[in-house]
Design a protein around this motif. Structure first.
Motif, PDB file in Angstrom:
ATOM      1  N   ALA A  37      13.578  58.212  -9.568  1.00  0.00           N
ATOM      2  CA  ALA A  37      13.661  58.483 -11.144  1.00  0.00           C
ATOM      3  C   ALA A  37      12.479  59.502 -11.507  1.00  0.00           C
ATOM      4  O   ALA A  37      12.374  60.153 -12.382  1.00  0.00           O
ATOM      5  CB  ALA A  37      13.507  57.256 -11.705  1.00  0.00           C
ATOM      6  N   THR A  93      15.209  55.596 -17.552  1.00  0.00           N
ATOM      7  CA  THR A  93      15.482  54.864 -16.314  1.00  0.00           C
ATOM      8  C   THR A  93      14.054  54.536 -15.299  1.00  0.00           C
ATOM      9  O   THR A  93      14.163  53.390 -14.619  1.00  0.00           O
ATOM     10  CB  THR A  93      16.420  56.000 -15.348  1.00  0.00           C
ATOM     11  OG1 THR A  93      17.535  56.369 -16.095  1.00  0.00           O
ATOM     12  CG2 THR A  93      16.575  55.316 -13.977  1.00  0.00           C
ATOM     13  N   ALA A 121      22.105  56.487 -13.498  1.00  0.00           N
ATOM     14  CA  ALA A 121      21.396  57.675 -14.184  1.00  0.00           C
ATOM     15  C   ALA A 121      22.014  58.961 -13.577  1.00  0.00           C
ATOM     16  O   ALA A 121      22.087  59.669 -14.678  1.00  0.00           O
ATOM     17  CB  ALA A 121      19.817  57.430 -13.657  1.00  0.00           C
ATOM     18  N   VAL A 251      18.593  50.471 -20.534  1.00  0.00           N
ATOM     19  CA  VAL A 251      19.173  51.814 -20.226  1.00  0.00           C
ATOM     20  C   VAL A 251      20.668  52.010 -21.007  1.00  0.00           C
ATOM     21  O   VAL A 251      20.666  52.958 -21.372  1.00  0.00           O
ATOM     22  CB  VAL A 251      19.466  51.912 -18.706  1.00  0.00           C
ATOM     23  CG1 VAL A 251      20.472  53.023 -18.309  1.00  0.00           C
ATOM     24  CG2 VAL A 251      18.324  51.991 -17.890  1.00  0.00           C
TER      25      VAL A 251
END
Lengths: 514, 657
Positions: A37, A93, A121, A251
């Motif tokens: 991420a 994320t 994501a 998220v």
């Protein structure tokens, strides 16, 4: 293509990372997820200075032939509209994964959890970057799978119910959109006498016949209304937001809901401008009802996670209203408010999780006086709550102000009624903050026990929580004081949408003008 | 001309950030030095700005600095800019000057509080937000400061946040103030339309602009009226005018220095500042000034009547503040914008002092606020007593104290307006005189009951430190009296002097203040006219009558306990604050909550269930397979979706060919 395919990397790094996560040892999965991420966020941030802020249109464009006879191509591109959403997705994320420390302790399933978060994501990055409508649709559907599994496998006691409802609502919306996608390609190509195509720049150039705009508008808006939680298509949202683990909700509410707004701005507004104006009274009314209605629901919610679900929905209504104002202020407001709302709502759900983790319940009536022991958590909470209620000087104000202003300029009744929400918003946010942090300490119950130290020391923010909250709070201040950081780079994209929607009849048909 | 305004804002901001982040770990002396020092720096810079401003010709006393572009959106472009002109100069001096004195007072008042650092951090934040409010050069940053002082007010009213009543009062103040923010937002939206995206004072108000555009040439009368009225909604909420006043009495839950600084001297006068600042918009829509006059007159009278029957020393002063703010708006409504600002300045002196004196009494008695449990404090708290009398005389507008000159400038302006405006303005003047009488009555009722006669309360517990207890004989209930120290008394003496001579700012003949303000805030009356002297005399007589009645009823220090029995319904009506709070609760708060609950059961729960009920069987069959959902359902769903897509796609391509 000699250029480094940075956009493809941004999309597929998390997806490949997800597969690798499944193969890693349990203890390494959490760290791996954070690393992936972080790199994805770094790449998205690197795009910001690399993208030419003045120029409209797609940059870093990538094309690959893929089912050309079906008009489907692999095509990615970034512009001012999507630029900051990539970073938002990467950031939320990342902090959600950091805040998933409790989930990371859950044994075998941690690998699946991390993999699903990364997959989600990657799919969202794909939605933000696709410049072919069919590719957009594929990524759109791909989001549903990990989101559904994250709610259904890792959620609270009613997770199965919430997950099924989530799938049913979104699937109905998606199917209508799928029909819309295909019908769009058929109508445009037959009208212009070219072969079937779903390439977005081509569609824009050819234009959509006015006669077909209404039905296509409704087909696409079905999906976008559901996913953005527009009243009354929000039935899935409160349950999913409450049952999902807080990082997942951060998220879903923070980024995934924005994909719907993005779809309105990317596809609906430029392709169906006549229908946009025709349906403004309908969607505008639903947005205004939702803004006020959800605020009232937040006002009486007893479970603070449900309260936050309504807070999120109410503010999403403001963004929708800004989009449908179809002027520079409204659209500019909607674009930057997508970022601001994502930051704030993610922070709020993470703070709610921090409170629940310490006390074990979510009923507001059981709380009080926690600020005496948790001063830093209380400070973070207060700043975020003030941002959420739209305090001028913090980030949400800039976006909501522009959205309200845009709507007011189109029709003062809609704008004026929507702006009224600032009053209940102050009321419900302070009720939440004060209910948990201030007032007299309860004499019995879980909070009294925690304050007395019956179940171990009541600790203030842990390092994982610091790490997750600090970037969000820093942005709450920075984007509140310097919102031109965003508006400067979204200006060109905004103008492009405004210009596109001011062409009342598409150029392909040809008019005498006037 | 110097423009140090950015640094005037920066100083308290630095104090706030430093104390907010590190204050917890700092010793008290350091906190006090930082907290007071940054405000003193701000004051020194404001004085420097003023001196420099006095050195240039009146027409050139406007300077504007732009710091950065805040936002852009199409034609809409808002820079963050700060304005220095005579009006902002006066306001900055009041905010930093009186603010500094109250900071010093707070060192003594809050010395034993564990939240000492937090208190100074919040006070510094308030000064920052208030200086932003008065120095902003456009309506949007006015709103930022406007909301910022609301936040500071929330933080400081709820300073003792574990007290449920303090937390509730803080919330009430914030929410009512947001109603004002809403008014300001709508006004900004309307200005945006009228002035094609411009929100800066130069364009909209013509400040510092040689060719000012008349508002009547940019927008129709209805829009101008709406702009003025929505601005006044904001002013009324911030300045506690009817019916948005309900938060101010409750705000007395905050520590007394907060009441002095925010809820008397500075923040609550923001509305008065706004009307003066935007006076060209108000005068362009004359109906709006009639509305201001009616609301202000009603508030001045309403609040004064309630002040006559309250027994909480701080609530009496809170209602008095409301009433005096009403006076300021009355003066502005009559066209005396500089008179409104003049009274704002003198009121900052004597009302801050009144609160500080009240704080000294409360501090001395270990927290007691009920005047029925006081009495006989004249000799023990002699310094406080005399300062109370000075500030009381200034409030009652007795010659030659500060309030005499400023309040009578307002009454004179109204009388002047009445000579051309008709019966309504004479009625407003009458309300002003009547309220002047009530003012004399309630403030001397407070002084007599508190300081005269014999002490009626419980014995005071011994002083905390023991350092400055009054001493005295055994069996003396006041033996444990906490005498105010130097930190409390020094700022009070300064304000006492200002309450005495503050009127010299705008004496008939010299007219220093109104001449200085003339470009920014016009005045309505020549202070040398015969009309003004008539008005002075009438106001003085009314105030003296009020004081005389107070003397006859409470001059021997009688407790006001028997009031209900004697006057009955009227006093009950006043004690319940004309039932306005009850009306809010019954007509607004409860119905909103009831509506929300009705929607929850009537609409929301159904909507939430529609997913399962509306899709009926689908859910039924799916729930049956719930346990295997990770494998079976999802794969099938995805497969079906893609198959469906392919089928439809093939069909359309076939059709289109």
């Amino acid at each position: 293509m000699t250029q480094f395919p940075i956009l493809s990397v941004i999309v597929f790094l998390p997806i490949v990372g997800a597969l690798i996560a499944l193969a890693l040892p349990r203890r390494a999965a959490w760290g791996w997820g954070i690393l992936v991420a972080l790199v994805d966020l770094a790449l998205a941030l690197a795009l910001i200075p690399l993208t030419q802020s003045g120029g409209a249109g797609y940059q870093f464009v990538e094309h690959a032939r893929w089912l050309p006879e079906l008009g489907i191509g692999y095509a990615l591109g970034v512009d001012g509209l999507s630029l900051f959403l990539l970073s938002l997705n990467g950031l939320i994320t990342l902090v959600a994964l950091i805040a998933s420390w409790p989930q990371a302790q859950s044994g075998d399933r941690v690998r699946g959890y991390i993999a699903l978060m990364l997959l989600l994501a990657g799919a969202m990055q794909g939605v933000f970057l696709a410049t072919n409508v069919f590719l957009f649709y594929i990524f759109w559907e791909l989001m549903l799978v990990p989101a559904y599994l994250l709610v259904g496998m890792f959620g609270g006691p009613r997770r199965a119910y919430a997950a099924i409802k989530f799938v049913l609502y979104t699937a109905v919306g998606s199917l209508l959109m799928l029909i819309g996608v295909i019908w769009l390609g058929v109508v445009v190509s037959s009208n212009a006498g070219v072969s079937f195509t779903l390439d977005l720049p081509t569609l824009l150039r050819l234009g959509v016949p006015v006669s077909a705009q209404g039905i296509l508008f409704l087909a696409f808006m079905a999906a976008f209304a559901v996913k953005s939680g527009l009243f009354p298509f929000h039935g899935w949202a409160p349950d999913a937001y409450v049952e999902a683990p807080a990082p997942v909700t951060a998220v879903v509410a923070g980024v995934m809901a924005k994909t719907a707004i993005y779809g309105m701005l990317r596809i609906v507004a430029p392709l169906f401008p006549v229908a946009m104006r025709t349906y403004f009274p309908l969607i505008g009314t639903l947005a205004v009802i939702g803004i006020l209605y959800f605020a009232l629901q937040a006002l009486i919610s007893t479970d603070f996670k449900r309260l936050l679900a309504y807070v999120s929905l109410s503010h999403m209504g403001v963004i929708v209203l800004g989009v449908f104002a179809l002027n520079a202020q409204g659209i500019q407001g909607a674009i930057i408010q997508m970022v601001n709302h994502g930051i704030i709502i993610a922070a709020l759900f993470l703070i709610a999780a921090a409170i629940e983790a310490r006390i074990g319940v979510r009923r507001l009536a059981e709380f009080g006086a926690l600020a005496t022991r948790l001063p830093w958590l209380a400070t973070a909470f207060l700043i975020t709550a003030l941002a959420a209620l739209g305090l001028p000087g913090l980030n949400s104000f800039a976006g909501e102000f522009l959205a309200f202003l845009g709507a007011f300029h189109v029709n003062w009744v809609y704008g004026g009624l929507a702006t009224l929400v600032v009053i209940p918003a102050a009321w419900y946010m302070l009720r939440f903050f004060q209910g948990v942090m201030e007032g007299a300490a309860p004499e019995s119950g879980p909070v009294a026990k925690a304050l007395a130290g019956a179940s171990g020391k009541l600790a203030d923010l842990r390092w994982q929580e610091w790490l997750a909250l600090i970037p969000l709070i820093a942005l709450i201040f920075y984007l509140g004081i310097f919102p031109a950081t965003l508006t400067g780079r979204t200006e060109a994209a905004t103008q492009q949408i405004v210009t596109a929607t001011q062409q009342v009849t598409p150029p392909a048909i040809g008019t005498t003008g006037g | 001309m110097l423009n140090l305004t950015p640094f005037i804002l920066l100083a308290p901001l630095v104090g706030f950030v430093a104390l907010g982040l590190f204050g917890r770990a700092l010793p008290r002396a350091v906190i006090a030095v930082i907290g007071c020092g940054v405000v003193l720096i701000g004051f020194a810079l404001a004085v420097a700005d003023l001196i420099s401003m006095l050195g240039v010709a009146p027409a050139q006393r406007v300077s504007d600095v732009t710091l950065w572009t805040w936002i852009t959106a199409g034609t809409f472009h808002v820079p963050f800019g700060l304005l220095s002109d005579p009006l902002s100069a006066v306001m900055l001096l009041v905010v930093t000057g009186v603010g500094f004195l109250i900071h010093v007072y707070s060192i003594g008042y809050m010395e034993g509080d564990p939240g000492f650092w937090r208190f100074f951090a919040f006070l510094n934040f308030f000064v920052f937000a208030m200086t932003l409010l008065v120095a902003a050069d456009n309506f949007l940053f006015l709103l930022v400061g406007w909301a910022g002082v609301g936040l500071a007010s929330f933080l400081l009213i709820g300073f003792w946040y574990t007290r449920a009543s303090a937390a509730a009062a803080a919330r009430k103040a914030f929410v009512v103030n947001v109603i004002g923010d809403f008014g300001l937002l709508i006004a900004i939206f309307l200005l945006f339309g009228a002035y094609h995206g411009a929100l800066d004072y130069r364009t909209v108000l013509g400040i510092g602009s040689a060719q000012a555009v008349a508002p009547t040439s940019v927008a129709p009368g209805g829009v101008l009226l709406a702009i003025a009225l929505t601005l006044f909604v904001a002013a009324a909420a911030k300045s506690a005018q009817l019916p948005l006043h309900v938060w101010l009495p409750d705000a007395m839950e905050g520590p007394t220095p907060v009441s002095a600084l925010i809820h008397a001297a500075t923040m609550v006068t923001a509305g008065v500042y706004l009307v003066a600042r935007a006076h060209s918009l108000f005068t362009a829509a004359p109906t709006s000034l009639v509305v201001v006059a009616v609301v202000a007159g009603a508030t001045a009278f309403f609040a004064a009547t309630i002040a006559c029957v309250q027994n909480d020393i701080k609530r009496i002063l809170a209602y008095s503040t409301m009433s005096q703010l009403g006076y300021m708006f009355m003066g502005e409504a009559a066209g005396g914008f500089s008179s409104g600002i003049f009274h704002l300045v003198t009121h900052a002196f004597f009302k801050a002092l009144l609160f500080m004196c009240a704080g000294a009494v409360i501090h001395a008695l270990g927290g007691e606020q009920d005047i029925r449990k006081m009495g006989g404090l004249r000799e023990r708290l002699a310094g406080t007593f005399w300062l109370f009398v000075v500030s009381g005389l200034a409030l009652a507008a007795i010659f030659p104290f500060a309030g005499f000159w400023s309040k009578d400038a307002i009454l004179g302006a109204i009388l002047q307006r009445a000579t051309t405006g008709g019966a309504g303005w004479y009625a407003l003047y009458a309300v002003g005189l009547l309220t002047a009488g009530l003012t004399g009555f309630y403030i001397f009722r407070l002084i007599f009951v508190t300081f005269f006669g014999a002490y009626r309360g419980a014995p005071v517990a011994a002083a905390h430190g023991g350092g400055h207890a009054a001493g005295g004989r055994a069996g003396d209930p006041l033996a444990g009296l906490h005498l105010p120290g130097l930190a409390l008394m020094a700022p009070m003496w300064v304000l006492g002097a200002l309450s005495l001579v503050g009127g010299a700012l705008d004496l008939p003949g010299s007219q220093l203040l109104s001449d200085f303000l003339a470009p920014a805030a016009p005045s309505a009356i020549e202070l040398t006219s015969a009309l003004f002297w008539v008005s002075l005399a009438a106001g003085l007589i009314c105030a003296l009558v009020g004081i005389a009645i107070a003397w006859s009823r409470y001059g021997q220090g009688q407790a006001p306990a028997g009031d209900e029995a004697r006057v009955g319904a009227l006093v009950v009506f006043l004690r319940r604050r004309w039932f306005v709070d009850d009306l809010y609760e019954g007509a607004i708060v409860r119905p909103i909550l009831a509506l929300s609950r009705g929607l929850r059961f009537g609409v929301e729960d159904d909507t939430l269930e529609a997913g399962s009920r509306g899709l009926g069987d689908a859910v039924g069959s799916l729930s049956a397979g719930l346990r295997g959902l990770q494998t079976g359902f999802l794969r099938n769903y995805t497969l079906t979706l893609f198959l469906g897509a392919v089928v439809i796609l093939v069909y359309f391509i076939a059709v289109s060919q």
